[in-house]
Structure formats: structure tokens, C-alpha cells
Design an enzyme around this catalytic site. Structure first.
Site, mmCIF file in Angstrom:
data_model
loop_
_atom_site.group_PDB
_atom_site.id
_atom_site.type_symbol
_atom_site.label_atom_id
_atom_site.label_comp_id
_atom_site.label_asym_id
_atom_site.label_seq_id
_atom_site.Cartn_x
_atom_site.Cartn_y
_atom_site.Cartn_z
ATOM 1 N N HIS A 180 -8.295 8.300 0.103
ATOM 2 C CA HIS A 180 -8.979 7.441 0.852
ATOM 3 C C HIS A 180 -8.446 6.908 2.143
ATOM 4 C CE1 HIS A 180 -11.465 3.662 0.983
ATOM 5 N NE2 HIS A 180 -10.389 3.193 1.656
ATOM 6 N N CYS A 181 -8.977 6.935 3.264
ATOM 7 C CA CYS A 181 -8.431 7.082 4.617
ATOM 8 C C CYS A 181 -8.924 5.599 5.247
ATOM 9 C CB CYS A 181 -9.161 7.707 5.517
ATOM 10 S SG CYS A 181 -8.509 7.845 7.126
ATOM 11 N N VAL A 182 -7.759 4.772 5.447
ATOM 12 C CA VAL A 182 -8.114 3.189 5.778
ATOM 13 C C VAL A 182 -8.530 3.402 7.119
ATOM 14 C CG1 VAL A 182 -6.350 2.404 4.383
ATOM 15 C CG2 VAL A 182 -5.793 3.113 6.491
ATOM 16 N N ASN A 185 -12.333 3.709 6.998
ATOM 17 C CA ASN A 185 -12.583 2.783 5.849
ATOM 18 C C ASN A 185 -13.580 3.692 4.768
ATOM 19 O OD1 ASN A 185 -12.796 0.405 4.541
ATOM 20 N ND2 ASN A 185 -14.688 -0.208 6.034
#
Length: 342
Positions: A180-182, A185
Site C-alpha cells: 500500500h503506497c501512501v 493513496n
């Protein structure tokens, strides 16, 4: 201690801390993790309980729920760098008659990067639902080590396909889950892994282009000022030949914002370049970040019921099909029909 020595010590410290965080982030119960947990236990005795709850909620909101804060930070950093580049570097380089293509290259790369960013953040990463779970189960074979047949996600109540994982941030299972890439998003999965790789490459190229043009501008300024061939007076009033520490200090005092931006962009290019190399390695070997981390920590995983306890499990990547086919799979994920043909 002169200016250049202090600057190099600072740069080495930042790089060492960055490398330490990268090395320790994928290890369970690492030295860094134990020290952070120990420090948090000590601080919990001093910090008021109400403040601890507020901090915990803020961190949970920031890192464990979908939030646009990092997206805003990402856009703000790009706007600040390109604002400084346009205001301080582009105008001067135009007056110095730099080649127009060289000056426009960072903007062209930025446009491509923004397109990849929008596609990556808005695309469906490959959500596993009750309607498509049965077909996705047939796409990849179960290796019997990292992925086992018959497991059901307790949250989504669907059978987990091989190479999938439940994302606690997005609250859904993702097919061929990477991470999951912040910063975008969104999860990185089977349907947007190729765009994410292009996003990383374009972002690294953009930072490198800004750094190259800025460095060329500063070198041109030094050449035009003839300071590289002159002398200067030291603290004792004696003439000394101009050396690299004096040149760096002179540039920092003359163009402090440009030099600071150049240092930041160079560091960003190095970090992004390292991450790009890692992502390319995963793509060429047909691995995901989730699988790479699990395989490194596999020594502590339990044995399968069908295997004797005295025989250690050996992980083998069964999904690699060769460099070119692996790279093709990133941009054109396989379907059930394609797998049946093979």
C-alpha cells in the site's frame, strides 16, 4: 572544521539514517523495532495518557486509514521544487542561452510523471470480490509455502487467490498485492503495478533532470565569474588558491536556496534511484514486495501440516518465467484464459 567537511558529515548522516531505515523496515523484530518499542514504553511513563491516546489516534489515522495527506505533501514538494527551479534557475539559464530542450526536459518529465501518478492513484489495483474470486483463484498456482489453497479472508469472507493479500488500509483483498503506497493513496496490485513502475521511473528521471540543470547552472556561474582561477584571503589575511570547499561555500552564500534545493534533489534522486532498482529487480524476477519480505522472514514461519517437522520448508519462486515474460506480465497481467492456453 571547514564548511565542506560539515556538509559532507551532514550528508553522510542523512544517507546512513535512510539506509538504516530501509534495511530495518522489512525485518520483523529488528534491532530498530525493538529500540523504538523500548523507547515508547519509557515515554509512556512520562507522557500523559490523554496525549498518548490523541497521538495514537493521529498515527492510526495517518498510516492505517486512507488519507490524502501524503498526496498533498507529495504535490506540495513537487510544487516547491519546481517553483524554486522556475524562479531561480530557469530564468537565469534562459538568459545564459541554455538549450531550450534542456530547460524544458524537467517540465516534460513532470507532465509524464503526473499522468502516471493520476493513473496509479485512481486505478483499481485488482480488488478481489465475491464475484471474481473464483476466477482469480485460477490465475496463479499456490506454492504451498507463502500461499496455501483454501484460506479464506476473515474480513472479506472470500477465498484468497495465490499472491493476494488483505490490505488493512483499503479494507479489501488485492490480487497480486505488492504494497500500500501512501504517496499515491492506493494499493499497488496486478492492475496498476506497471503504471506504478513508470511513475517511479519518471519521478526519478524528473528529480535527476532538475539536479542536472541546476548543477550545470551553478558551474556556469562559477566559470563566468572567473573565481575558479583566482585566489582568496584566509583568516590570517594570506592569499590562498581557490579550492573546492571555498567554491561550495561561495555558492552556498551566494545562492543559498538553489544549493539547498540541489542537495535535496540529489538526495531524493539517490533514494528514488535505489528504490527504482529494487522495483525493477522485483519486476524482472516476478516478485512482489509482499512476497520478498515474507521470503526473507520465512525462517520463523510454521510448517505445513503435510510436511514433517524435522524437514525445513524451502521457499522457491515458482512465478518467474524469464526476464522478458516477467516484465510483460507487469504491464499485461495474465487472465484465466491466458493461463489455460499455456
Amino acid at each position: 572544521m571547514d564548511f565542506l567537511t560539515l556538509f559532507l558529515i551532514y550528508l553522510c548522516f542523512v544517507l546512513a539514517v535512510t539506509a538504516l531505515l530501509c534495511l530495518c523496515s522489512g525485518r520483523k523484530e529488528s534491532f530498530l523495532t525493538r529500540r523504538v518499542n523500548r523507547a515508547s514504553q519509557v515515554l509512556s511513563l512520562v507522557i500523559p495518557t490523554q496525549l498518548q491516546r490523541v497521538t495514537h489516534r493521529a498515527l492510526h489515522r495517518l498510516f492505517h486509514t486512507r488519507s490524502c495527506l501524503f498526496v498533498v505533501l507529495h504535490v506540495a514538494l513537487q510544487a516547491a521544487v519546481f517553483g524554486e527551479y522556475t524562479w531561480e534557475v530557469f530564468v537565469y539559464c534562459w538568459e545564459l542561452q541554455f538549450h531550450p530542450l534542456l530547460l524544458l526536459l524537467p517540465y516534460l518529465l513532470l507532465a509524464g510523471n503526473l499522468c502516471c501518478f493520476l493513473l496509479c492513484s485512481r486505478a483499481n489495483p485488482g480488488t478481489v470480490t465475491k464475484s471474481n474470486a473464483a476466477s482469480l483463484v485460477k490465475v496463479y498456482a499456490y506454492d504451498g509455502v507463502l500461499f496455501q489453497r483454501g484460506l479464506v479472508c476473515p474480513t472479506c469472507t472470500v477465498e484468497k487467490p495465490a499472491r493476494s493479500k488483505h490490505c488493512s488500509v483499503c479494507r479489501t483483498c488485492v490480487h497480486r498485492f505488492d504494497h500500500h503506497c501512501v504517496w499515491v493513496n492506493n494499493c499497488i496490485g496486478a492492475c496498476n503495478a506497471g503504471v506504478f513502475l513508470l511513475y517511479l521511473l519518471s519521478l526519478t528521471a524528473t528529480a535527476g533532470a532538475v539536479a542536472a540543470v541546476t548543477a550545470a547552472f551553478l558551474i556556469q556561474v562559477l566559470l563566468l565569474s572567473n573565481i575558479m582561477h583566482g585566489t582568496y584571503l584566509d583568516a590570517q589575511g594570506q592569499e590562498q588558491p581557490v579550492e573546492i570547499p571555498f567554491l561550495v561555500q561561495h555558492l552556498f552564500l551566494t545562492f543559498p536556496r538553489i544549493v539547498f534545493m540541489l542537495g535535496f534533489v540529489i538526495l531524493l534522486t539517490l533514494v528514488l534511484g535505489g528504490y527504482c532498482c529494487f522495483s525493477l529487480y522485483l519486476a524482472l524476477t516476478n516478485q512482489t514486495t509482499n512476497e520478498w519480505c515474507k521470503s526473507r522472514r520465512f525462517g520463523g514461519s510454521p510448517h505445513l501440516p503435510s510436511q514433517p517437522r524435522d524437514r525445513p520448508l524451502i521457499y522457491k519462486n515458482i512465478y518467474s518465467k524469464g526476464i522478458w515474460r516477467n516484465l510483460k506480465e507487469i504491464f499485461n497481467p495474465p487472465t484465466v484464459l491466458e493461463r489455460k492456453k499455456k
